[in-house]
Each structure stands twice: as C-alpha cells, then as structure tokens.
Design a protein around this motif. Sequence first.
Motif, mmCIF file in Angstrom:
data_model
loop_
_atom_site.group_PDB
_atom_site.id
_atom_site.type_symbol
_atom_site.label_atom_id
_atom_site.label_comp_id
_atom_site.label_asym_id
_atom_site.label_seq_id
_atom_site.Cartn_x
_atom_site.Cartn_y
_atom_site.Cartn_z
ATOM 1 N N THR A 144 -5.699 22.524 -7.295
ATOM 2 C CA THR A 144 -7.315 22.499 -6.594
ATOM 3 C C THR A 144 -7.827 21.102 -6.068
ATOM 4 N N GLY A 145 -7.534 21.112 -5.006
ATOM 5 C CA GLY A 145 -8.162 19.875 -4.000
ATOM 6 C C GLY A 145 -7.083 19.797 -2.343
ATOM 7 N N ASN A 146 -7.330 18.779 -1.756
ATOM 8 C CA ASN A 146 -6.835 18.269 -0.295
ATOM 9 C C ASN A 146 -5.495 17.482 -0.654
ATOM 10 N N ALA A 147 -4.545 17.760 -0.073
ATOM 11 C CA ALA A 147 -3.651 16.591 0.171
ATOM 12 C C ALA A 147 -4.298 15.703 1.149
ATOM 13 N N GLY A 148 -3.429 14.204 1.096
ATOM 14 C CA GLY A 148 -4.136 13.189 1.677
ATOM 15 C C GLY A 148 -3.493 12.965 3.045
ATOM 16 N N ASN A 149 -4.103 12.234 4.141
ATOM 17 C CA ASN A 149 -4.014 12.558 5.443
ATOM 18 C C ASN A 149 -3.140 10.884 4.843
ATOM 19 N N ILE A 150 -1.856 11.149 6.437
ATOM 20 C CA ILE A 150 -1.291 9.858 6.581
ATOM 21 C C ILE A 150 -1.212 9.669 7.815
ATOM 22 N N LEU A 151 -1.411 7.976 7.826
ATOM 23 C CA LEU A 151 -1.327 7.775 9.155
ATOM 24 C C LEU A 151 -0.793 6.024 8.833
ATOM 25 N N ILE A 152 0.581 5.740 9.633
ATOM 26 C CA ILE A 152 2.002 5.158 10.116
ATOM 27 C C ILE A 152 1.173 4.208 11.377
ATOM 28 N N LYS A 153 0.968 3.165 11.732
ATOM 29 C CA LYS A 153 1.978 1.824 12.750
ATOM 30 C C LYS A 153 2.823 1.438 12.759
ATOM 31 N N ALA A 154 3.780 1.765 13.666
ATOM 32 C CA ALA A 154 5.099 1.279 13.060
ATOM 33 C C ALA A 154 5.738 0.905 15.075
ATOM 34 N N THR A 155 6.272 0.029 14.825
ATOM 35 C CA THR A 155 7.148 -0.097 16.477
ATOM 36 C C THR A 155 7.626 0.851 16.700
ATOM 37 N N GLN A 156 8.985 1.176 15.385
ATOM 38 C CA GLN A 156 9.886 2.522 15.211
ATOM 39 C C GLN A 156 9.441 3.293 14.117
ATOM 40 N N ILE A 157 10.294 4.208 15.025
ATOM 41 C CA ILE A 157 10.188 5.171 13.435
ATOM 42 C C ILE A 157 11.212 5.876 13.735
ATOM 43 N N ASP A 158 12.400 5.609 12.658
ATOM 44 C CA ASP A 158 13.945 6.190 12.968
ATOM 45 C C ASP A 158 14.179 7.194 11.846
ATOM 46 N N LEU A 159 13.494 8.682 11.193
ATOM 47 C CA LEU A 159 14.137 9.655 10.668
ATOM 48 C C LEU A 159 15.237 10.331 11.113
ATOM 49 N N ARG A 160 16.177 10.566 10.224
ATOM 50 C CA ARG A 160 17.942 11.056 10.211
ATOM 51 C C ARG A 160 18.577 11.980 8.965
ATOM 52 N N GLU A 161 18.872 12.772 9.489
ATOM 53 C CA GLU A 161 19.530 13.697 8.303
ATOM 54 C C GLU A 161 18.234 14.805 7.887
ATOM 55 N N PHE A 162 18.769 15.601 7.196
ATOM 56 C CA PHE A 162 17.655 16.890 6.534
ATOM 57 C C PHE A 162 17.549 15.849 5.622
ATOM 58 N N ARG A 163 15.847 16.456 5.305
ATOM 59 C CA ARG A 163 14.925 16.675 4.145
ATOM 60 C C ARG A 163 14.794 15.029 4.037
ATOM 61 N N GLY A 196 18.379 17.294 11.526
ATOM 62 C CA GLY A 196 17.016 18.256 11.351
ATOM 63 C C GLY A 196 15.979 16.979 10.540
ATOM 64 N N ALA A 197 15.526 15.959 10.087
ATOM 65 C CA ALA A 197 13.866 15.236 10.493
ATOM 66 C C ALA A 197 12.860 15.726 10.494
ATOM 67 N N ASP A 198 12.065 15.752 10.408
ATOM 68 C CA ASP A 198 10.764 16.686 10.644
ATOM 69 C C ASP A 198 9.360 15.543 10.349
ATOM 70 N N ILE A 199 8.389 15.795 10.703
ATOM 71 C CA ILE A 199 7.027 15.463 10.519
ATOM 72 C C ILE A 199 6.190 16.781 10.194
ATOM 73 N N SER A 200 5.403 16.893 9.168
ATOM 74 C CA SER A 200 4.783 18.303 9.150
ATOM 75 C C SER A 200 3.162 18.239 8.461
ATOM 76 N N SER A 201 2.947 18.762 8.587
ATOM 77 C CA SER A 201 1.649 19.460 7.800
ATOM 78 C C SER A 201 1.762 21.052 7.867
ATOM 79 N N THR A 202 1.986 21.570 6.656
ATOM 80 C CA THR A 202 2.353 22.719 6.501
ATOM 81 C C THR A 202 1.204 23.445 4.552
ATOM 82 N N THR A 203 1.238 24.258 4.684
ATOM 83 C CA THR A 203 0.403 24.583 3.437
ATOM 84 C C THR A 203 1.288 26.503 3.072
#
Length: 93
Positions: A1-20, A50-57
């Motif tokens: 029981t409890g809430n997941a945390g928030n995510i805050l990212i500040k960056a010049t470039q975000i590069d995500l590659r590949e599934f997972r 396949g890279a992603d950014i998500s908030s799910t339940t």
Amino acid sequence: TGNAGNILIKATQIDLREFRSGISTEVDEKARGNAGNVSINTQLLNLQDGADISSTTSGNGSAGNLTIQARDIVFNGAASGLLSSVEEAANGN
C-alpha cells in the motif's frame, strides 16, 4: 500500500534505445496506490526500438500524468512511445 514516486528529469538530451530501456513509474498487480507522475524537460527526446516512458497501474490506483517539454521528439522503430495507462484488470483512472 502506498503511492509510487514522481520522476522529474531535466537534461539537454535524453536518448533511450532498445526494448526494456525506459523511464517508468508503476503500481504492481496486487498493490494499492497511485502511480507517480513523470515530468521531462529536454531539448531532444529520442526513443528507439521499443524504448518508452510510462506511468501505469496494474493494481488498485490511478496511473500518473506524463508531462514532456521538448524542442524535438523522435520515435524510431517499433513499439517506442509515451504511455499513461490503467491495465485491463486494474481499478483506477
């Protein structure tokens, strides 16, 4: 029981590659609570193959909000994306 945390990212470039490869906050199947919010501020957001950014339940609680501020957003390849979702068997918004 409890809430997941928030995510805050500040960056010049975000590069995500590949599934997972990704940024996520979630509530698992048997849990109670809300998924956190994801906030990103960048000049370039690049999601590939396949890279992603998500908030799910998957449990009892609401998915969080996604807030993306970017000059350029690039999706390349299959199944890359931005996602805020409540899974089929879950209870929430």
